[in-house]
Design a protein around this motif. Structure first.
Motif, short mmCIF file in Angstrom:
data_model
loop_
_atom_site.label_atom_id
_atom_site.label_comp_id
_atom_site.label_asym_id
_atom_site.label_seq_id
_atom_site.Cartn_x
_atom_site.Cartn_y
_atom_site.Cartn_z
N ALA A 142 4.71 -4.57 3.69
CA ALA A 142 4.45 -3.60 2.85
C ALA A 142 5.68 -3.59 1.63
O ALA A 142 6.61 -4.01 1.92
CB ALA A 142 4.34 -2.03 3.54
N THR A 145 6.62 2.54 1.86
CA THR A 145 6.00 3.54 2.99
C THR A 145 6.23 4.92 2.36
O THR A 145 7.22 5.17 2.14
CB THR A 145 6.59 3.18 4.24
OG1 THR A 145 6.55 1.95 4.60
CG2 THR A 145 5.93 4.41 5.20
N ALA A 158 1.57 6.55 4.52
CA ALA A 158 0.77 5.33 3.71
C ALA A 158 1.58 4.41 3.45
O ALA A 158 2.73 4.68 2.91
CB ALA A 158 -0.11 5.91 2.53
N THR A 159 1.29 3.11 3.98
CA THR A 159 1.97 1.95 3.42
C THR A 159 1.20 1.40 2.33
O THR A 159 0.14 1.22 2.23
CB THR A 159 2.11 0.89 4.68
OG1 THR A 159 0.74 0.40 5.03
CG2 THR A 159 2.95 1.45 5.90
N ILE A 160 2.01 0.86 1.45
CA ILE A 160 1.45 0.02 0.29
C ILE A 160 1.86 -1.05 -0.05
O ILE A 160 2.83 -1.81 0.38
CB ILE A 160 1.95 0.87 -1.17
CG1 ILE A 160 1.64 2.38 -1.12
CG2 ILE A 160 1.36 -0.01 -2.33
CD1 ILE A 160 2.49 3.00 -2.17
N THR A 169 -3.63 -0.19 1.03
CA THR A 169 -2.78 0.66 1.93
C THR A 169 -3.12 -0.05 3.54
O THR A 169 -4.33 0.62 3.88
CB THR A 169 -3.13 2.11 2.01
OG1 THR A 169 -2.18 2.65 2.88
CG2 THR A 169 -4.78 2.52 1.81
N PHE A 172 -2.66 3.60 7.17
CA PHE A 172 -2.84 5.22 6.59
C PHE A 172 -3.32 6.30 7.67
O PHE A 172 -4.39 6.01 8.47
CB PHE A 172 -4.02 5.15 5.48
CG PHE A 172 -3.92 6.56 4.83
CD1 PHE A 172 -3.48 6.68 3.71
CD2 PHE A 172 -4.92 7.59 5.16
CE1 PHE A 172 -3.65 7.66 2.61
CE2 PHE A 172 -4.84 8.82 4.59
CZ PHE A 172 -4.50 8.64 3.31
N MET A 191 0.21 7.30 -3.94
CA MET A 191 -0.03 5.80 -3.69
C MET A 191 -0.33 5.29 -5.16
O MET A 191 -0.10 4.21 -5.49
CB MET A 191 -0.97 5.53 -2.66
CG MET A 191 -1.19 3.82 -2.46
SD MET A 191 -2.53 3.24 -1.32
CE MET A 191 -4.01 4.01 -2.09
#
Length: 239
Positions: A142, A145, A158-160, A169, A172, A191
């Motif tokens: 990622a 985060t 949420a991870t991006i 994402t 999430f 995000m």
């Protein structure tokens, strides 16, 4: 000639057997389907992921159990505005996730395709997503985060990940007891603001077609449903 599937290094290392991803929609061509599956048998691929806009017959191969895991709706939205990030949202800057973040990642996992596959034990699914969040905060899986905190406790995250000009994402989740309090919206806006700052014009996501509650939330937020797809897991019967 491009190979019709690829070995997934991370998944293969985790499961300790060969895992592959089959090119989307390619098995709809019945003339080449059997050759592809026979090639995967020769390469000793035990598990393969496949997505298709058309539903497959589940008895299509004597060598593989073919399980329909999810009927998924991809979602997409053009990023136009940059919103102020909610004061309770911040970037997770530690090199290792704390217990609350690991538990949230595992919650996300149980709702996804690994959690829904009856051939993957719950404890294995939990371990997958523990590893996934570890490799997200250390930026292997990622770009960023984001975490939402209440009284210093992480209750949503949420991870991006940014690839090919699109932001997504992969992980999430919001704690059950905090659902319906606007945390999901706040995380999605944060995000989107991060992606806008990084010059990413599109955000993509997805949810199960039967999850009408989630679909309504995403539509209200402005994410546009794309053509639904069927997600399959192919399990080699001989391995």
């Amino acid at each position: 000639m491009e190979k019709p599937y690829k070995i997934l290094e991370w998944d293969t290392d985790f499961f300790n057997f060969n895992v592959a991803e089959i090119k989307k929609n390619i098995l709809s061509d019945t003339s080449s389907r059997q050759n592809i599956l026979e090639s995967m048998v020769r390469e000793e691929i035990k598990l393969a992921y496949y997505s298709s806009e058309k539903k497959l017959e589940l008895e299509l191969s004597p060598d593989f159990d073919v399980d329909l895991i999810i009927h998924r709706v991809p979602l997409e939205r053009k990023i136009i505005d940059e919103f102020p990030i909610h004061r309770k949202i911040s970037f997770y800057e530690e090199d290792y996730p704390d217990n609350s973040l690991i538990e949230l990642a595992q919650l996300a996992g149980r709702q996804g395709r690994f959690g829904l596959d009856p051939k993957i034990a719950p404890e294995v699914c939990d371990e997958i997503f523990k590893n996934w969040i570890i490799n997200s905060v250390n930026k292997k899986l990622a770009t960023h985060t984001l975490v939402y905190k209440e009284n210093s406790e992480i209750v949503g995250f949420a991870t991006i990940d940014i690839k090919d000009g699109k932001g997504r994402t992969p992980l999430f989740a919001v704690k059950r007891e905090y659902e319906g309090k606007g945390i999901s919206f706040a995380l999605m806006r944060a995000m989107e603001s991060v992606l806008k700052r990084e010059g990413c014009p599109i955000v993509v996501g997805g949810t199960q077609k039967l999850n009408e509650k989630a679909l309504k939330v995403y539509k209200r937020y402005g994410l546009v449903p794309q053509k639904p797809e069927f997600i399959y897991h192919f399990w080699n019967k001989k391995l």
